[in-house]
Design an enzyme around this catalytic site. Structure first.
Site: not given
Ligand code: SF4
Ligand code: SF4
Length: 361
Positions: A59, A251, A62, A257, A266
């Site tokens: 796309c 969370c 990058c 997640c 990150c």
């Molecule tokens: S990484 Fe995702 S699952 Fe782990 S504490 Fe953070 S929000 Fe929760």
């Molecule tokens: S940029 Fe980082 S926090 Fe966001 S989806 Fe990718 S690995 Fe996960």
């Protein structure tokens, strides 16, 4: 070869060269006053390690991410840091002139090859370049490179195109017997790219890599262990309602997640020159640095990360086995109540403090 001879070989006069530079400056949003500095930098870059940037199924995110960096900015990246010889998106030349620049660089050898996008295996006609299957062009270009650096999820492991009908694969599935440094992410973070290239050019060696050929300096830590919401996870506080004020910083495990299985820096290095990252912006991590992103199935043994915004039915978290997310919450809340999780909470507090100090928002 000096610049004048290089231009002559390409049939470009000095005057045309300056015109091309002016057009390039406009494309990059630079004023014409930058043109002399660009010419000087390009003159010097003729003797610098060249960089070739190939593209497959992509796309272009990058490339966009890489030149959106502020520090270093696009002009420093293109003029001072790297000697870009070929990148179809940002180079001023097109068509056979661009192809000549690529052919000449490949023939001379000794360049860093950056690859963006994946490569189809179901049918070569999905991605062709100059009348050739892109897969062939990749193999030819890789053969004379010093090192191959796939950037983004697609070039590293297949990425989103691997979930479709093209049978897309990453570079490592095709290029063998070459040093490969994978820099997955959707898109790649400019820090990871320039940090890796500079490391390679300074030390003439690969950085320490993990089992997926990712540099440990950027991909060596589990996101979940450094997440600002980890304290909520420990207490079993999982966001279930996007509209709830109370749950805003809870969370995100139940919202899909993938942090418990994602290796990335990150939370510490952040994005957009240290401004933010997905979870602090309220989005679950989609695991974009992992081979499991985004394919529904990855290989025969592991389950992929799709769908992105649905919880994984079973995450085999260290110490608590493969159990459902609600049970994870209860189990971990119990552990925290027993006092065993105190150090993790403390780490979360210090992580949040660092974030507040460093994010500038
Ligand atoms: S990484 Fe995702 S699952 Fe782990 S504490 Fe953070 S929000 Fe929760
Ligand atoms: S940029 Fe980082 S926090 Fe966001 S989806 Fe990718 S690995 Fe996960």
């Amino acid at each position: 070869m000096d610049l004048d001879r290089l231009l002559t070989a390409r049939g470009i006069s000095r005057r045309e060269f300056i015109k091309l530079l002016t057009a390039t400056a406009v494309t990059l949003g630079l004023s014409a006053s930058h043109v002399p500095a660009m010419a000087e930098a390009i003159e010097k870059s003729v003797t610098k390690t060249p960089v070739v940037w190939l593209k497959g199924q992509l796309c272009t995110g990058c490339t966009c991410s890489s030149i959106s960096s502020l520090d270093p900015g696009p002009e420093e990246i293109i003029l001072d840091l790297l000697s870009f010889r070929y990148n179809p998106t940002i180079m001023a030349a097109a068509g056979h002139v661009a192809q000549m620049a690529l052919d000449e660089t490949v023939k001379a050898g000794g360049y860093v090859l950056i690859v963006e996008g994946s490569f189809p295996t179901a049918d070569d006609r999905f991605v062709m370049s100059g009348g050739k299957p892109m897969r062939e062009k990749l193999l030819e270009t890789a053969a004379n490179a010093l090192v191959v650096i796939p950037v983004g999820a697609c070039a590293s492991f297949g990425g989103i195109p691997a979930a479709g009908p093209t049978g897309a694969v990453g570079v490592g599935a095709l290029v063998k017997d070459m040093p490969i440094i994978n820099l997955p992410g959707c898109p790649v973070n400019p820090r990871w790219l320039y940090g890796t290239v500079m490391h390679y050019l300074m030390y003439q060696d690969l950085p320490e890599l993990d089992a997926y050929n990712r540099p440990k300096m950027f991909y060596g830590k589990l996101l979940h262990d450094n997440c600002p919401r980890r304290g909520r996870f420990e207490r079993g506080e999982f966001l279930t309602d996007w509209n709830s004020d109370e749950q805003q910083d809870w969370c995100l495990l139940l919202m899909g997640c993938k942090g418990p299985k994602t290796y990335t820096d990150c939370p510490q290095g952040l994005w957009n020159d240290g401004v933010n990252f997905c979870i602090n912006a309220g989005s679950p991590c989609s695991g974009c640095t992992q081979p499991e992103f985004y394919a529904p199935g990855f290989g025969d043994t592991r389950v992929g990360f799709a769908p992105l915004y649905e919880k994984q039915n079973s995450f085999a978290l260290p110490g608590i086995g493969g159990i459902d997310a609600p049970k994870v919450g209860k189990a971990m809340a119990g552990v925290a109540a027993a006092g065993v999780g105190i150090h993790l909470v403390a780490r979360t507090v210090s992580g949040s403090k660092n974030k507040r100090e460093g994010d500038g928002v």
